[in-house]
Enzyme design. Structure first.
Site, PDB file in Angstrom:
ATOM      1  N   PHE A  52      21.439   0.531 -31.152  1.00  0.00           N
ATOM      2  CA  PHE A  52      21.440   0.677 -29.697  1.00  0.00           C
ATOM      3  C   PHE A  52      22.823   1.248 -29.346  1.00  0.00           C
ATOM      4  O   PHE A  52      23.840   0.785 -29.863  1.00  0.00           O
ATOM      5  CB  PHE A  52      21.240  -0.711 -29.075  1.00  0.00           C
ATOM      6  CG  PHE A  52      21.088  -0.692 -27.587  1.00  0.00           C
ATOM      7  CD1 PHE A  52      19.841  -0.500 -27.010  1.00  0.00           C
ATOM      8  CD2 PHE A  52      22.189  -0.876 -26.761  1.00  0.00           C
ATOM      9  CE1 PHE A  52      19.705  -0.490 -25.630  1.00  0.00           C
ATOM     10  CE2 PHE A  52      22.053  -0.864 -25.382  1.00  0.00           C
ATOM     11  CZ  PHE A  52      20.803  -0.669 -24.813  1.00  0.00           C
ATOM     12  N   ASP A  55      23.578  -7.995 -34.384  1.00  0.00           N
ATOM     13  CA  ASP A  55      23.118  -7.945 -32.995  1.00  0.00           C
ATOM     14  C   ASP A  55      21.643  -8.358 -32.986  1.00  0.00           C
ATOM     15  O   ASP A  55      20.792  -7.676 -33.573  1.00  0.00           O
ATOM     16  CB  ASP A  55      23.311  -6.514 -32.462  1.00  0.00           C
ATOM     17  CG  ASP A  55      22.922  -6.385 -31.002  1.00  0.00           C
ATOM     18  OD1 ASP A  55      22.024  -7.128 -30.550  1.00  0.00           O
ATOM     19  OD2 ASP A  55      23.498  -5.523 -30.318  1.00  0.00           O
ATOM     20  N   TYR A  76      18.085 -11.775 -21.803  1.00  0.00           N
ATOM     21  CA  TYR A  76      17.116 -11.330 -20.781  1.00  0.00           C
ATOM     22  C   TYR A  76      15.899 -10.637 -21.377  1.00  0.00           C
ATOM     23  O   TYR A  76      15.042 -10.188 -20.659  1.00  0.00           O
ATOM     24  CB  TYR A  76      17.808 -10.425 -19.739  1.00  0.00           C
ATOM     25  CG  TYR A  76      18.596  -9.278 -20.316  1.00  0.00           C
ATOM     26  CD1 TYR A  76      17.954  -8.131 -20.790  1.00  0.00           C
ATOM     27  CD2 TYR A  76      19.981  -9.339 -20.403  1.00  0.00           C
ATOM     28  CE1 TYR A  76      18.685  -7.089 -21.330  1.00  0.00           C
ATOM     29  CE2 TYR A  76      20.719  -8.295 -20.936  1.00  0.00           C
ATOM     30  CZ  TYR A  76      20.064  -7.176 -21.403  1.00  0.00           C
ATOM     31  OH  TYR A  76      20.793  -6.143 -21.944  1.00  0.00           O
ATOM     32  N   LYS A  77      15.831 -10.525 -22.703  1.00  0.00           N
ATOM     33  CA  LYS A  77      14.661  -9.913 -23.336  1.00  0.00           C
ATOM     34  C   LYS A  77      13.681 -11.034 -23.696  1.00  0.00           C
ATOM     35  O   LYS A  77      13.071 -11.617 -22.818  1.00  0.00           O
ATOM     36  CB  LYS A  77      15.091  -9.056 -24.520  1.00  0.00           C
ATOM     37  CG  LYS A  77      15.878  -7.811 -24.043  1.00  0.00           C
ATOM     38  CD  LYS A  77      16.516  -6.984 -25.141  1.00  0.00           C
ATOM     39  CE  LYS A  77      17.306  -5.833 -24.526  1.00  0.00           C
ATOM     40  NZ  LYS A  77      18.249  -5.202 -25.470  1.00  0.00           N
ATOM     41  N   ARG A 107       7.065   2.684 -26.085  1.00  0.00           N
ATOM     42  CA  ARG A 107       7.441   1.392 -26.648  1.00  0.00           C
ATOM     43  C   ARG A 107       6.630   0.287 -25.996  1.00  0.00           C
ATOM     44  O   ARG A 107       6.544   0.208 -24.766  1.00  0.00           O
ATOM     45  CB  ARG A 107       8.922   1.166 -26.341  1.00  0.00           C
ATOM     46  CG  ARG A 107       9.732   0.675 -27.502  1.00  0.00           C
ATOM     47  CD  ARG A 107      11.211   0.646 -27.182  1.00  0.00           C
ATOM     48  NE  ARG A 107      11.540   0.040 -25.900  1.00  0.00           N
ATOM     49  CZ  ARG A 107      12.594  -0.754 -25.685  1.00  0.00           C
ATOM     50  NH1 ARG A 107      13.410  -1.045 -26.678  1.00  0.00           N
ATOM     51  NH2 ARG A 107      12.846  -1.242 -24.491  1.00  0.00           N
TER      52      ARG A 107
HETATM   53  C1  LIG Z   1      19.472  -4.610 -25.046  1.00  0.00           C
HETATM   54  C2  LIG Z   1      20.514  -4.384 -26.076  1.00  0.00           C
HETATM   55  C3  LIG Z   1      21.881  -4.427 -25.745  1.00  0.00           C
HETATM   56  C4  LIG Z   1      22.278  -4.585 -24.321  1.00  0.00           C
HETATM   57  O1  LIG Z   1      23.627  -4.783 -24.106  1.00  0.00           O
HETATM   58  P1  LIG Z   1      24.121  -5.201 -22.654  1.00  0.00           P
HETATM   59  O2  LIG Z   1      25.544  -5.371 -22.787  1.00  0.00           O
HETATM   60  O3  LIG Z   1      23.357  -6.425 -22.247  1.00  0.00           O
HETATM   61  O4  LIG Z   1      23.742  -4.097 -21.710  1.00  0.00           O
HETATM   62  C5  LIG Z   1      22.813  -4.318 -26.777  1.00  0.00           C
HETATM   63  N1  LIG Z   1      22.421  -4.147 -28.058  1.00  0.00           N
HETATM   64  C6  LIG Z   1      21.105  -4.090 -28.394  1.00  0.00           C
HETATM   65  C7  LIG Z   1      20.707  -3.937 -29.830  1.00  0.00           C
HETATM   66  C8  LIG Z   1      20.129  -4.184 -27.415  1.00  0.00           C
HETATM   67  O5  LIG Z   1      18.842  -4.104 -27.747  1.00  0.00           O
END
Ligand SMILES: *Cc1c(COP(=O)(O)O)cnc(C)c1O
Length: 394
Positions: free
Chosen positions: A126, A195, A220-221, A369
């Site tokens: 990401f 992560d 939040y996921k 997705r």
């Molecule tokens: C959703 C996601 C993020 C989001 O990071 P934020 O700081 O909450 O915006 C980071 N890394 C991964 C792998 C994600 O899927």
């Protein structure tokens, strides 16, 4: 009724997790975007109203003690811990995932010997993790090398300080082999930073069992904490004394109200704290986590795999061969809780799907997705999504 609608009915009737759906606010859309923003648990609005009206409105400053605001980051961390296979006292909830990636990666590099001059980052990550790794490398005077998770074992050497990896690829839904990659990283004498954004709440992680060094994730996921709910940081217990935060705010001081001009870090996981916690979001998350009191992650994982298997089966039955291509691995051991399908007109297809009440999302350049949250997605939803998808692809 088709064979697959009947099959969906049977699967829903046999599903022990099915009653949980009533604990979420869902209308009749098929919500397959819980891997981006989890749905609202029905009891959360009243709890947030109480935090605002009574804890803030009536108790005001007293709530830092009396409503447990001050200790919320560690308390809620301990609530997340069993979901990611961690014993208590190793997780703190605070800030965003992006900020926690920064803390974890810089702290990992600071724990490594200075002859270890390289950081490896997941080339498929990401984007935020990649941007932050680049900055962390610059700040710590290390070089950054992007490699795919499969290339990590060969890329490791006695120059590797730390490796930052995504547990599940946000685009393809591929689940990486955390136990074996962590073991390879350790054999090379380096530290692992995982992560967990797309795995926590969807599958077993086993942080303690696999000796992971540091980990971060969002809430939040699949944890349904609400938009922008704070993220978490895991620091393995034996590494905590060496955790040297690049963001040593007053909240992680051993005596925060001593107001000392010099910094002395607190012991334990709360070293990961920075400044004043975002209490409204944090306590919405705490309420949302109650859903997990009666749910085991292994049951969630079993249903998740059944849902994604069933979705692929329905898509194959309903859609002209070759119209979409799944980029999500077939093997369960390599699959997270989403299915990603490629087709050249994915953006337009997703727009039409959403207008017909099937909510997934589009990821650049050609990926549809579909996230499957076992707490509230049914097999009937899954069949309907595949059927409407096939109509829109026709
Ligand atoms: C959703 C996601 C993020 C989001 O990071 P934020 O700081 O909450 O915006 C980071 N890394 C991964 C792998 C994600 O899927």
């Amino acid at each position: 009724m088709s064979e697959l609608t009947l099959r969906a009915e049977k699967l829903d009737a046999a599903d022990d997790l099915a009653p949980l759906r009533n604990r979420f606010v869902l209308d009749d859309v098929v919500y397959l975007d819980g891997n981006s923003l989890g749905a609202l648990p029905a009891h959360v609005p009243d709890r947030v109203a109480d935090v605002v009206r009574r804890q803030w409105g009536e108790l005001r400053i007293r709530s830092w003690d009396e409503s447990g605001w001050w200790t919320a980051p560690e308390r809620i961390g301990d609530r997340i811990a069993p979901l990611v296979g961690a014993a208590a006292g190793q997780i703190v909830v605070s800030d965003s995932t992006s900020v926690n990636v920064f803390k974890a990666l810089v702290a990992a590099v600071r724990m490594s010997h200075e002859t270890r001059t390289e950081i490896l980052v997941d080339a498929t990550t990401f984007p935020t993790d990649g941007y932050i790794a680049e900055s962390a490398a610059r700040m710590t005077g290390r070089t950054l090398r992007a490699v795919t998770p499969a290339e990590v074992p060969a890329a490791l050497s006695d120059r590797t300080a730390a490796v930052l990896l995504n547990h599940v690829d946000y685009r393809t839904g591929r689940l990486h082999d955390l136990p074996s990659l962590t073991a390879s990283i350790h054999e090379a004498g380096a530290l692992s930073v995982w992560d967990l954004c797309h795995s926590a709440g969807a599958l077993e992680v086993g942080l303690d069992r696999h000796g992971v060094d540091l980990a971060v994730g969002c809430t939040y996921k699949y944890l349904n904490g609400g938009p922008g709910s704070p993220a978490y940081l895991y620091v393995r217990r034996d590494l905590q004394p060496r955790f040297d935060s690049p963001l040593p705010g007053w909240n992680s001081h051993t005596d925060p109200f001593g107001m000392s001009p010099s910094y002395t870090p607190a012991p334990g996981a709360l070293r990961g704290r920075v400044g004043t916690p975002d209490i409204l979001s944090m306590l919405a998350l705490e309420a949302a986590l109650e859903i997990w009191d009666d749910v085991s992650i292994s049951a969630v994982r079993t249903k998740s795999l059944a849902l994604t298997d069933f979705f692929l089966r329905c898509v194959r039955a309903y859609t002209e061969p070759g119209r979409v291509e799944s980029v999500t691995p077939e093997r369960h051991a390599e699959r997270g809780s989403q299915i990603a399908l490629r087709c050249p007109d994915a953006g337009e297809v997703m727009r039409r799907l959403i207008s017909r009440g099937v909510v997934g999302d589009f990821r650049h350049p050609d990926v549809l997705r579909f996230g499957f949250t076992p707490l509230y997605v049914t097999f009937a939803d899954t069949e309907r999504a595949a059927r409407i998808l096939s109509e829109e692809l026709a």
